[in-house]
Write an enzyme that holds these catalytic residues in place. Sequence first.
Site, PDB file in Angstrom:
ATOM      1  N   CYS A  26       0.308  -0.947   0.136  1.00 29.82           N
ATOM      2  CA  CYS A  26       0.159  -0.249   0.149  1.00 29.82           C
ATOM      3  C   CYS A  26       0.708   1.067   0.211  1.00 29.82           C
ATOM      4  O   CYS A  26       0.775   2.522   0.305  1.00 29.82           O
ATOM      5  CB  CYS A  26      -1.154  -0.180   1.324  1.00 29.82           C
ATOM      6  SG  CYS A  26      -2.629  -0.805   0.700  1.00 29.82           S
ATOM      7  N   HIS A  76     -14.130   8.257  -7.039  1.00 32.90           N
ATOM      8  CA  HIS A  76     -13.528   8.172  -8.242  1.00 32.90           C
ATOM      9  C   HIS A  76     -12.719   9.458  -8.141  1.00 32.90           C
ATOM     10  O   HIS A  76     -12.300  10.815  -8.836  1.00 32.90           O
ATOM     11  CB  HIS A  76     -14.335   8.803  -9.881  1.00 32.90           C
ATOM     12  CG  HIS A  76     -14.990   7.058 -10.043  1.00 32.90           C
ATOM     13  ND1 HIS A  76     -15.936   7.297  -9.430  1.00 32.90           N
ATOM     14  CD2 HIS A  76     -14.284   6.226 -11.017  1.00 32.90           C
ATOM     15  CE1 HIS A  76     -16.435   5.110  -9.614  1.00 32.90           C
ATOM     16  NE2 HIS A  76     -14.922   5.161 -10.892  1.00 32.90           N
ATOM     17  N   GLU A 131     -12.637  -1.976   2.372  1.00 37.24           N
ATOM     18  CA  GLU A 131     -11.438  -1.348   1.805  1.00 37.24           C
ATOM     19  C   GLU A 131     -11.544  -2.723   0.802  1.00 37.24           C
ATOM     20  O   GLU A 131     -11.219  -2.627  -0.386  1.00 37.24           O
ATOM     21  CB  GLU A 131      -9.993  -1.227   3.058  1.00 37.24           C
ATOM     22  CG  GLU A 131      -9.181  -0.583   1.937  1.00 37.24           C
ATOM     23  CD  GLU A 131      -8.181  -0.142   2.721  1.00 37.24           C
ATOM     24  OE1 GLU A 131      -7.305  -1.193   3.157  1.00 37.24           O
ATOM     25  OE2 GLU A 131      -8.124   0.934   3.148  1.00 37.24           O
TER      26      GLU A 131
END
Length: 160
Positions: A26, A76, A131
């Site tokens: 990540c 987005h 997530e």
Amino acid sequence: MLGEVSVCKIFTFDAAHQLIGHKGKCCNVHGHTYKLEVVLKGVPSALAGQSDEGFVADFSDIKEMVKQAVVDRLDHAFLAMGNEPVLETLMATGSKVALLSFRTTAENMSAYIAYELKKAALPVYSVKLWETPTSWAEVLAEDIPDEGPAYRLYGGCDDE
């Protein structure tokens, strides 16, 4: 409280982020399809003959309020703390950026969302942010101070 009922509305949004300094994958720019569960709790309306009789809140009203308060801003977008090297390029190219000024872990994001919904005067009980299909963080709204959450500075996302 006696007579209270919990209701839940589920949302999804897509966003990217990067956790600078994270030990796992990540640390790279990557994205998620987040699933957001917003639980409200209250006593259903007892106004006989009214449209909202028997409702804690109308699901369509919940949808509009949550979209306006958080989802539209995050969907987005690149979710930024502000220290990401790619941030300058994204902003220069007109990409959608949600500059949040905290590390964008699932834990911090769920606290942020709960706080924003409390500020929007929703009777929030909890916020659960998925997530990945197997990893989530949950915050009880009562644990968020009126002045806002204390964000965690370290942590990361699911390595799956």
